[in-house]
Write a protein that holds these residues in place. Structure first.
Motif, PDB file in Angstrom:
ATOM      1  N   GLY A 158      44.927 -22.743 -42.885  1.00 24.03           N
ATOM      2  CA  GLY A 158      46.077 -22.001 -42.969  1.00 24.03           C
ATOM      3  C   GLY A 158      46.279 -20.756 -41.940  1.00 24.03           C
ATOM      4  O   GLY A 158      46.147 -20.983 -41.547  1.00 24.03           O
ATOM      5  N   GLY A 159      47.411 -20.110 -43.232  1.00 30.29           N
ATOM      6  CA  GLY A 159      47.218 -19.145 -42.126  1.00 30.29           C
ATOM      7  C   GLY A 159      45.894 -17.788 -41.825  1.00 30.29           C
ATOM      8  O   GLY A 159      46.036 -16.935 -40.775  1.00 30.29           O
ATOM      9  N   MET A 160      44.881 -18.814 -42.416  1.00 27.35           N
ATOM     10  CA  MET A 160      43.482 -17.356 -42.149  1.00 27.35           C
ATOM     11  C   MET A 160      42.392 -17.795 -40.868  1.00 27.35           C
ATOM     12  O   MET A 160      42.529 -18.925 -40.425  1.00 27.35           O
ATOM     13  CB  MET A 160      42.675 -17.096 -43.081  1.00 27.35           C
ATOM     14  CG  MET A 160      43.651 -17.277 -44.272  1.00 27.35           C
ATOM     15  SD  MET A 160      42.818 -16.577 -45.695  1.00 27.35           S
ATOM     16  CE  MET A 160      42.067 -18.074 -46.455  1.00 27.35           C
ATOM     17  N   THR A 161      42.067 -16.990 -40.327  1.00 27.55           N
ATOM     18  CA  THR A 161      40.914 -17.572 -39.257  1.00 27.55           C
ATOM     19  C   THR A 161      39.599 -16.730 -39.656  1.00 27.55           C
ATOM     20  O   THR A 161      40.211 -15.519 -40.659  1.00 27.55           O
ATOM     21  CB  THR A 161      41.190 -16.649 -37.746  1.00 27.55           C
ATOM     22  OG1 THR A 161      42.350 -17.383 -37.488  1.00 27.55           O
ATOM     23  CG2 THR A 161      40.393 -16.691 -37.137  1.00 27.55           C
ATOM     24  N   PHE A 162      38.546 -17.381 -39.640  1.00 27.17           N
ATOM     25  CA  PHE A 162      36.927 -17.576 -40.080  1.00 27.17           C
ATOM     26  C   PHE A 162      36.005 -17.474 -39.270  1.00 27.17           C
ATOM     27  O   PHE A 162      36.242 -18.297 -37.794  1.00 27.17           O
ATOM     28  CB  PHE A 162      36.855 -17.809 -41.126  1.00 27.17           C
ATOM     29  CG  PHE A 162      37.477 -18.690 -42.319  1.00 27.17           C
ATOM     30  CD1 PHE A 162      36.921 -17.318 -43.364  1.00 27.17           C
ATOM     31  CD2 PHE A 162      38.527 -18.552 -42.583  1.00 27.17           C
ATOM     32  CE1 PHE A 162      38.018 -17.563 -44.509  1.00 27.17           C
ATOM     33  CE2 PHE A 162      39.358 -19.302 -43.253  1.00 27.17           C
ATOM     34  CZ  PHE A 162      38.996 -18.348 -44.452  1.00 27.17           C
ATOM     35  N   ILE A 163      34.959 -16.271 -38.623  1.00 27.23           N
ATOM     36  CA  ILE A 163      34.597 -15.715 -37.595  1.00 27.23           C
ATOM     37  C   ILE A 163      33.429 -15.190 -38.173  1.00 27.23           C
ATOM     38  O   ILE A 163      33.130 -14.466 -39.323  1.00 27.23           O
ATOM     39  CB  ILE A 163      35.501 -14.345 -37.071  1.00 27.23           C
ATOM     40  CG1 ILE A 163      36.776 -15.440 -36.327  1.00 27.23           C
ATOM     41  CG2 ILE A 163      34.443 -14.383 -35.703  1.00 27.23           C
ATOM     42  CD1 ILE A 163      37.003 -14.202 -34.774  1.00 27.23           C
ATOM     43  N   ASP A 164      31.961 -16.254 -37.369  1.00 24.79           N
ATOM     44  CA  ASP A 164      30.790 -16.009 -37.703  1.00 24.79           C
ATOM     45  C   ASP A 164      30.134 -14.555 -37.354  1.00 24.79           C
ATOM     46  O   ASP A 164      30.774 -14.901 -35.354  1.00 24.79           O
ATOM     47  CB  ASP A 164      29.947 -16.462 -38.057  1.00 24.79           C
ATOM     48  CG  ASP A 164      30.298 -17.767 -39.251  1.00 24.79           C
ATOM     49  OD1 ASP A 164      31.266 -17.342 -40.119  1.00 24.79           O
ATOM     50  OD2 ASP A 164      29.277 -18.641 -39.122  1.00 24.79           O
ATOM     51  N   VAL A 165      29.944 -13.107 -37.323  1.00 27.25           N
ATOM     52  CA  VAL A 165      29.120 -12.267 -36.029  1.00 27.25           C
ATOM     53  C   VAL A 165      28.269 -12.392 -36.725  1.00 27.25           C
ATOM     54  O   VAL A 165      27.474 -12.768 -37.542  1.00 27.25           O
ATOM     55  CB  VAL A 165      30.757 -11.135 -36.435  1.00 27.25           C
ATOM     56  CG1 VAL A 165      30.091 -10.530 -37.495  1.00 27.25           C
ATOM     57  CG2 VAL A 165      29.644 -10.304 -35.101  1.00 27.25           C
ATOM     58  N   ARG A 166      27.507 -12.444 -35.797  1.00 29.45           N
ATOM     59  CA  ARG A 166      26.006 -12.506 -35.078  1.00 29.45           C
ATOM     60  C   ARG A 166      25.511 -11.646 -34.568  1.00 29.45           C
ATOM     61  O   ARG A 166      25.974 -10.814 -33.441  1.00 29.45           O
ATOM     62  CB  ARG A 166      25.474 -13.562 -34.556  1.00 29.45           C
ATOM     63  CG  ARG A 166      23.844 -14.881 -34.858  1.00 29.45           C
ATOM     64  CD  ARG A 166      24.099 -15.067 -33.306  1.00 29.45           C
ATOM     65  NE  ARG A 166      23.604 -14.374 -31.995  1.00 29.45           N
ATOM     66  CZ  ARG A 166      24.516 -14.611 -31.330  1.00 29.45           C
ATOM     67  NH1 ARG A 166      25.531 -15.628 -31.042  1.00 29.45           N
ATOM     68  NH2 ARG A 166      24.531 -14.144 -29.537  1.00 29.45           N
ATOM     69  N   ASP A 167      24.553 -10.916 -34.784  1.00 25.87           N
ATOM     70  CA  ASP A 167      23.362  -9.943 -34.373  1.00 25.87           C
ATOM     71  C   ASP A 167      21.398 -10.338 -35.034  1.00 25.87           C
ATOM     72  O   ASP A 167      21.527 -10.967 -35.468  1.00 25.87           O
ATOM     73  CB  ASP A 167      23.779  -8.573 -34.870  1.00 25.87           C
ATOM     74  CG  ASP A 167      23.001  -8.172 -36.696  1.00 25.87           C
ATOM     75  OD1 ASP A 167      22.596  -9.196 -37.442  1.00 25.87           O
ATOM     76  OD2 ASP A 167      23.704  -7.270 -36.967  1.00 25.87           O
ATOM     77  N   ARG A 168      20.736  -9.848 -34.520  1.00 28.57           N
ATOM     78  CA  ARG A 168      19.193 -10.089 -34.294  1.00 28.57           C
ATOM     79  C   ARG A 168      19.176  -9.926 -36.256  1.00 28.57           C
ATOM     80  O   ARG A 168      17.833 -11.049 -36.094  1.00 28.57           O
ATOM     81  CB  ARG A 168      18.047  -9.117 -34.092  1.00 28.57           C
ATOM     82  CG  ARG A 168      16.875  -9.579 -33.909  1.00 28.57           C
ATOM     83  CD  ARG A 168      16.292  -8.781 -33.997  1.00 28.57           C
ATOM     84  NE  ARG A 168      15.004  -8.008 -34.599  1.00 28.57           N
ATOM     85  CZ  ARG A 168      14.793  -6.314 -34.427  1.00 28.57           C
ATOM     86  NH1 ARG A 168      14.716  -5.325 -33.821  1.00 28.57           N
ATOM     87  NH2 ARG A 168      14.162  -5.818 -35.580  1.00 28.57           N
ATOM     88  N   TYR A 169      19.603  -9.792 -36.972  1.00 29.20           N
ATOM     89  CA  TYR A 169      19.479  -9.421 -38.223  1.00 29.20           C
ATOM     90  C   TYR A 169      20.228 -10.668 -38.801  1.00 29.20           C
ATOM     91  O   TYR A 169      19.482 -10.804 -40.192  1.00 29.20           O
ATOM     92  CB  TYR A 169      19.570  -8.773 -39.036  1.00 29.20           C
ATOM     93  CG  TYR A 169      19.414  -7.033 -37.824  1.00 29.20           C
ATOM     94  CD1 TYR A 169      17.670  -6.860 -38.195  1.00 29.20           C
ATOM     95  CD2 TYR A 169      20.083  -6.660 -37.051  1.00 29.20           C
ATOM     96  CE1 TYR A 169      17.219  -5.547 -37.271  1.00 29.20           C
ATOM     97  CE2 TYR A 169      19.759  -5.680 -36.111  1.00 29.20           C
ATOM     98  CZ  TYR A 169      18.136  -4.916 -36.188  1.00 29.20           C
ATOM     99  OH  TYR A 169      17.799  -4.431 -35.512  1.00 29.20           O
ATOM    100  N   GLY A 170      21.499 -11.454 -38.726  1.00 30.48           N
ATOM    101  CA  GLY A 170      21.955 -12.634 -39.198  1.00 30.48           C
ATOM    102  C   GLY A 170      23.609 -12.510 -39.290  1.00 30.48           C
ATOM    103  O   GLY A 170      23.751 -12.440 -37.564  1.00 30.48           O
ATOM    104  N   ILE A 171      23.973 -12.856 -40.284  1.00 33.04           N
ATOM    105  CA  ILE A 171      25.025 -13.471 -39.389  1.00 33.04           C
ATOM    106  C   ILE A 171      26.352 -12.731 -40.496  1.00 33.04           C
ATOM    107  O   ILE A 171      25.819 -13.105 -42.220  1.00 33.04           O
ATOM    108  CB  ILE A 171      25.813 -14.727 -39.602  1.00 33.04           C
ATOM    109  CG1 ILE A 171      24.857 -15.921 -37.872  1.00 33.04           C
ATOM    110  CG2 ILE A 171      27.058 -15.593 -39.884  1.00 33.04           C
ATOM    111  CD1 ILE A 171      25.030 -16.939 -37.508  1.00 33.04           C
TER     112      ILE A 171
END
Lengths: 582, 582
Positions: free
Chosen positions: B32-45
């Protein structure tokens, strides 16, 4: 079974026990019909007693034991009549019923005692005997303890220890590399790492976030001063941090070390800019265990007809408190000291603030008491103080000379106490330094150090004035470690290489892998590396790192114990596709 | 500030908090009108949400972010409507109010996901990207954890970690050395250590009592199989101990590792002599996760007119339980397998114990049902079992061939479960092994291993029968480590060198420092070294050590990421007094 207990653990609580001990004969003495032997191991010393009345033959055998024989005894713990409260085992002794010689020993070439009669060369050749001595062994025990505590602390802060490779690539930047010919890749060479710098940055690109490693590094430099061709670094790198985070975290580590290893609470570390350190101490690693900061009298020294001051660009001095009683001879010694070629000053001016309040200088011809009062105010002297002044054209040189004089006075006045610890962060280092020999700029820290964003514009106009996001930890005038916030983008890294005199092709050939990596999502990152040998030697109160290394090399890079380096077979060279030219 | 939290820690308890996160864009999707982003580092997402209704421009920027971009966001923790119970942060998401791109990223050459589409070569060239993947990174986190636990355990047992030198002396014994030309000693070379063996023994002579080190070692061998030119060893040595003490202590260490790292309670380790291991498994490192021990039918096979058995010095086989249903095709595959040149058997005999109780063999022509019943008894077969037999003249060869067949059947039957761990001590190794190529005896372990006292007399008469005080730790068919009680006196060490073909002069030149040391009071001592890479790979359930090493080399000894080894400047070679011959 070789032992039920070590030589350091039996006490009055063990009376009556039958025990087995093994160790080295430390010393032996006869008294009436008895022989007393001190048997030693890593854990301590226990006294053995052999009584001729009980077993004449056993006592005779014991009497024949030489120093450093390795023995095993079975016996009973009894109370000592002549207790030694200085020893943990001093309340007891072992009445021996059986004795076995596990290994004989030739007479050692020097005394295995805290104070030895062995010279440096002999002790290095028989390093395995020197390591038996308490002061040497305790350094290595301290080193082990410190390494354990460092790992514990960094682990608790989410750092991961990652082993980086030892067989890497030779780079012309920095110190000389040790190289390793590759048999499988004829004509090519690995290099031993001078530091894991590029690998730890790649680990940040990989998202490891917090990396550390206690790791050997190698530099093929001439071994004047207190250097070793192989040395150990506490190497660290972090992502998504700023300089402040790194200073705080490694200050935390250092204070943790002082607390757990030496039981000392150290206050927060002061910080000082590179410029200020140079201005106040003439050194980027000032010993701040004592004051004696530099005072600038360039201006008040001028115009009185004293040519040294009139022609000088700088006239600076120190107030050596309570030294007005220095004799002519002592002052001459100081003048000789600063005139030594490695220091290179031409002369020293002094002023005494006598106990009666009068001021007396070596340049009274030019400066009357009123003029000297201005000196006195500038140096904040009190009766009994001695002011020492150097002057000259080259500001940097004069500052370095006065730094040497200050440290010498610190030594003479007993101000450099080994049991006092004065840590200091020096920050805001210059990014580049001019090298006369190659007539180009070099990276003061290394080529991966980032300039302060606000100074980047000056890279083209005034490169020497660009400050870096770089910092050093100094303790008691010794540089313990240093680090920086790194460059993490390709353009800035390329620009940096350009300013260091690399062609784009050279930069790509040497460090292309790192610049390529910066294009695949490199986080902001920075780090630090501590010289572990130096840190241990400071903690041990030693002047040299050699005594905190189990098997050090001498000034020619030789291990005289195993006789390395040495020649190798022609066949070996052939396999490696190399020839020697000597 | 780059972050207030990591990408692995926010939960429902943090609802409403304003947070800063930094990390890599793992993936992004529009809805829809939204964007979902998974952001990652060593500890998780952590999931980020950008809503066009709130800020259309911000959402548009978010939409343009590529995979692996490094970003920093400020936002508020809100509850997710679509919760993901598999993720620790799956209950929340971040409603982003500010977004900053810290670094852009080119499209990675392969997918940064658990299952990647990158081939081996590509992943090695971009190792820094491969290390971003969970399975690779988690191996290195495991490795760190294991190293920490090893150090903790050994420290608790009074071991001291001592760093031994990397620039040592080349010795012709053992594998090929990597060498390092010395600039300061022209024409001479250091060698990189294959192990710290002599140094750790000298530390015992020094009275260190208990030493360990997690240390890099180097062998310039051809890199067939799963070998690396540099590898890591857990190196240990103890004084005043016997074999039993070492086995107990390092069994303790290994069980501690299983417990703390994998949460597994492992029973006491069984022990087996070298001879028994060869007899039952045809290997000195048997995989004891499954039985299938060898059964000898040499005697019952003879005299029935079957020439293969009649001419054989040995006929041995295994009972592959519940495999009677193996088809002709499967049996042919097995025959092909054992006929491969690296195994070299000439043929395989089999017997089925059918479900109806009947026995059917590939040699029915020579063995009737009554004869086969003897086989059945020997192999303790039950209905459904399959017996596989090899025979030949050379006992050692046939055993090795059957070992391969046994392991193959273990694989086929799923008996080599990565989550099952079967440790085993193999003891009583031969001291010497005959080398056909050089026509002399070699030390099976190394030249410093002591013979069993009762076998010393046989050194002159029957050297091959002399047993050593040597032991290996095997887990799941992999040799994890080995060690021995050492020689600690000069005469025995000289005798040993003599039997290994050294002249007294050669022995003195190479190992004089050690033999000299034995004359100054050397204690009885022994030790062990574990291959750390192997141990980690076993714990990680991997077949290769390459995946537990951050920056491994390929089979030509090259690091393809940094392109090492490489050529060096002529000036560098000149300084080192060497020339290349290619």
């Amino acid at each position: 079974m070789h032992r039920t207990h070590t030589c350091g653990e039996l006490t009055i609580a063990d009376l009556g026990k039958e025990v087995i001990l093994s160790g080295w004969v430390q010393k032996s003495r006869d008294l009436g019909g008895m022989t007393f032997i001190d048997v030693r191991d890593r854990y301590g010393i226990t006294q053995l007693v052999f009584n001729a009345d009980d077993d004449a033959e056993l006592r005779a055998t014991a009497r024949d034991l030489g120093r450093e024989f390795v023995i095993k005894v079975i016996g009973t713990v009894i109370e000592r009549t002549n207790k030694n409260p200085k020893m943990p085992t001093g309340d007891i002794e072992i009445k021996v019923s059986r004795l076995e010689v596990l290994n004989a020993a030739k007479l050692p070439p020097f005394l295995i005692e805290d104070e030895t009669d062995g010279g440096d060369d002999l002790r290095m050749k028989y390093r395995y005997l020197d390591l038996r001595r308490n002061p040497v062994r305790s350094n290595l025990v301290l080193r082990h303890k410190m390494a354990q505590e460092i790992r514990k602390y960094l682990d608790s802060q989410d750092f991961i220890e990652v082993e980086t490779p030892y067989l890497i690539k030779s780079t012309p930047e920095g110190a000389r590399d040790f190289v390793v010919p590759s048999r499988m890749n004829p004509g090519e060479f690995y290099a031993l790492p001078q530091s894991p710098q590029t690998f730890k940055q790649l680990l940040m690109v990989s998202g490891f976030d917090r990396y550390f490693q206690i790791v050997k590094c190698f530099r093929d430099e001439d071994l004047r001063a207190d250097r070793q061709p192989e040395f150990t670094q506490i190497d660290c790198e972090m992502s998504f941090i700023e300089q402040e985070d790194i200073l705080n975290l490694f200050e935390g580590l250092t204070r943790h070390m002082f607390k757990t290893v030496k039981g000392l609470d150290i206050a927060e570390f002061p910080r000082m800019s590179y410029d200020e350190a140079m201005r106040l101490y003439g050194s980027d690693k000032p010993d701040t265990r004592f004051g004696m900061e530099f005072v600038d009298i360039t201006e008040i020294g001028k115009g009185k007809g004293f040519p040294v001051f009139d022609n000088a660009d700088i006239a600076i001095g120190i107030n050596a408190k309570a030294s007005a009683s220095y004799t002519r001879k002592q002052l001459d010694e100081l003048t000789d000291f600063i005139k030594r070629p490695q220091i290179g000053a031409t002369g020293m001016i002094y002023m005494r603030h006598n106990d009666d309040g009068s001021l007396k200088s070596s340049v009274d011809k030019f400066f009357n008491e009123d003029e000297l009062k201005k000196w006195s105010e500038a140096f904040q002297t009190e009766p009994g103080d001695l002011v020492l002044v150097l002057a000259g054209q080259n500001k940097d040189k004069v500052r370095k000379q006065l730094n040497e004089l200050r440290l010498e006075m610190g030594n003479r006045l007993g101000l450099r106490d080994r049991n006092k610890f004065a840590p200091l962060w020096v920050v805001d280092f210059p990014l580049l330094e001019w090298d006369e020999e190659t007539a180009r700029y070099h990276a003061m820290h290394h080529p991966f150090t980032s300039p302060k964003p606000e100074d980047i514009a000056k890279l083209d106009t005034d490169p020497g004035a660009v400050r870096a996001n770089a910092y050093d930890l100094v303790i008691n005038g010794t540089e313990i470690g240093g680090g920086s916030i790194r460059i993490h983008n390709r353009e800035l890294q390329s620009l940096m290489f350009k300013h260091l005199g690399f062609t784009p092709e050279e930069a790509q050939k040497q460090f292309g892998f790192l610049m390529d990596a910066f294009e695949y999502g490199a986080p902001p990152h920075g780090g630090i590396a501590f010289g572990f040998d130096r840190l241990v030697s400071i903690f041990a109160g030693l002047d040299t790192i050699r005594d905190v290394i189990a098997f050090p090399k001498n000034n020619s890079g030789r291990d005289v114990m195993i006789d390395a380096p040495s020649t190798i077979d022609e066949k070996q060279k052939e396999e490696l596709s190399i020839k020697t030219t000597v």
